[in-house]
Write an enzyme that holds these catalytic residues in place. Structure first.
Site, PDB file in Angstrom:
ATOM      1  NE  ARG A 178      -5.524 -19.710 -17.343  1.00 48.18           N
ATOM      2  CZ  ARG A 178      -6.452 -18.776 -17.476  1.00 48.18           C
ATOM      3  NH1 ARG A 178      -6.854 -18.413 -18.688  1.00 48.18           N
ATOM      4  NH2 ARG A 178      -6.982 -18.198 -16.411  1.00 48.18           N
ATOM      5  CG  HIS A 193      -4.195 -13.967 -22.096  1.00 48.50           C
ATOM      6  ND1 HIS A 193      -3.574 -14.811 -21.218  1.00 48.50           N
ATOM      7  CD2 HIS A 193      -5.527 -14.114 -21.863  1.00 48.50           C
ATOM      8  CE1 HIS A 193      -4.471 -15.428 -20.467  1.00 48.50           C
ATOM      9  NE2 HIS A 193      -5.675 -15.013 -20.839  1.00 48.50           N
TER      10      HIS A 193
END
Length: 306
Positions: A221, A269
């Site tokens: 993250r 991502h």
């Protein structure tokens, strides 16, 4: 049995159709405000309105591995939050991490720069024993990554908050062991869950413990990383660079310095994407197990955050 699907940025229709085929006795639909109550929900970044309206939910299946965004919502205490165990993500993550490690170890960025200038170059091979890879987070994805790295004969360290014993891996656990783990590591791979305790854990203090010339790969993250601290450590020469797949703001703003930094590789991502068929098969299996009164894997402990 009613099942509803609520996705923030994905089209729900293919999931509705596939789930209806897999569970013909169920009523499956995409959520809209004011929809009837459902027994189970499959979600990705749902709004608080969804949680408030669907007060009768028994289980909430999250289609990603991380549940940090869900736990920021106000959830009923009795609601069972379930994360996917794998669903095809672990092999993708292993591919991504091995590619990033090998690209750095073999200095392919330097070769690319030379070939773009028409230069035929030769770099002295590095000693693999000097490139210990440390994997932070030894869950389903982390364990798969450690196994893949061992195939290429890198020394592999592992770090987790609770003790682990993995074949061929030098394991560290607990906050007190973190500096020792980092000092034994040349290439750091972050796969930790995001919790209040792990937010900002990749900072000036912790990253300075990495061996000089260290390299950072963040696939967990964006909030784990203090971005300015990383840039400073790269610019001063303590770190050689980084490969980053996750960011505090996504999409990464066009003006962000990561885009132009010569020693930082950015990807959108994409290290491990949710695979619909595998995910649906897993969710269906869990729903059927719950109907039989059986325990299932992947139930989230809200206090631990994963």
């Amino acid at each position: 049995m009613n099942i509803t699907i609520c996705f923030a940025s994905l089209a729900p229709e293919p999931w509705v159709q596939a789930l209806q085929q897999a569970l013909p006795g169920a009523q499956v639909s995409a959520w809209v405000p004011g929809a009837p109550q459902a027994d189970h929900a499959i979600v990705w970044a749902p709004p608080q309105q969804f949680i408030d309206e669907q007060s009768g939910l028994k289980t909430l299946f999250n289609i990603g591995a991380g549940v940090d965004a869900l736990l920021q919502l106000k959830l009923p205490p009795a609601l069972k939050v379930v994360r996917l165990d794998d669903a095809g993500m672990s092999v993708q993550m292993a591919e991504y991490v091995c590619h990033a490690v090998i690209r750095h170890f073999r200095e392919f960025d330097a070769y690319d720069a030379d070939t773009q200038m028409g230069k035929w170059s030769y770099l002295k091979p590095r000693n693999r024993a000097d490139f210990a890879v440390g994997v932070m987070g030894l869950g389903v994805l982390g364990e798969r990554v450690t196994k893949a790295l061992q195939v290429f004969e890198f020394p592999v360290n592992g770090y987790s908050r609770s003790p682990k014993d993995l074949p061929g891996i030098r394991c560290f656990s607990g906050t007190q062991a973190l500096p020792q783990f980092l000092q034994a590591t040349r290439v750091l791979v972050n796969l930790m869950p995001l919790t209040p305790e792990t937010e900002n854990m990749l900072n000036q203090g912790t990253l300075s413990h990495l061996q000089k010339g260290g390299y950072v790969i963040n696939v967990a993250r964006g909030k784990h990383l203090v971005e300015d601290d990383l840039i400073a450590l790269i610019d001063t020469g303590h770190l050689a660079g980084a490969t980053l797949d996750v960011f505090r703001t996504e999409p990464l703003p066009k003006e962000h310095p990561f885009w132009q930094h010569p020693k930082i590789t950015v990807t959108p991502h994409t290290s491990a994407r949710t695979l619909r068929e595998e995910s649906i098969a897993q969710i269906v299996g869990k729903i059927q197990a719950l109907q039989r009164g059986e325990a299932i894997n992947g139930v989230v402990d809200p206090l631990r955050g994963y």
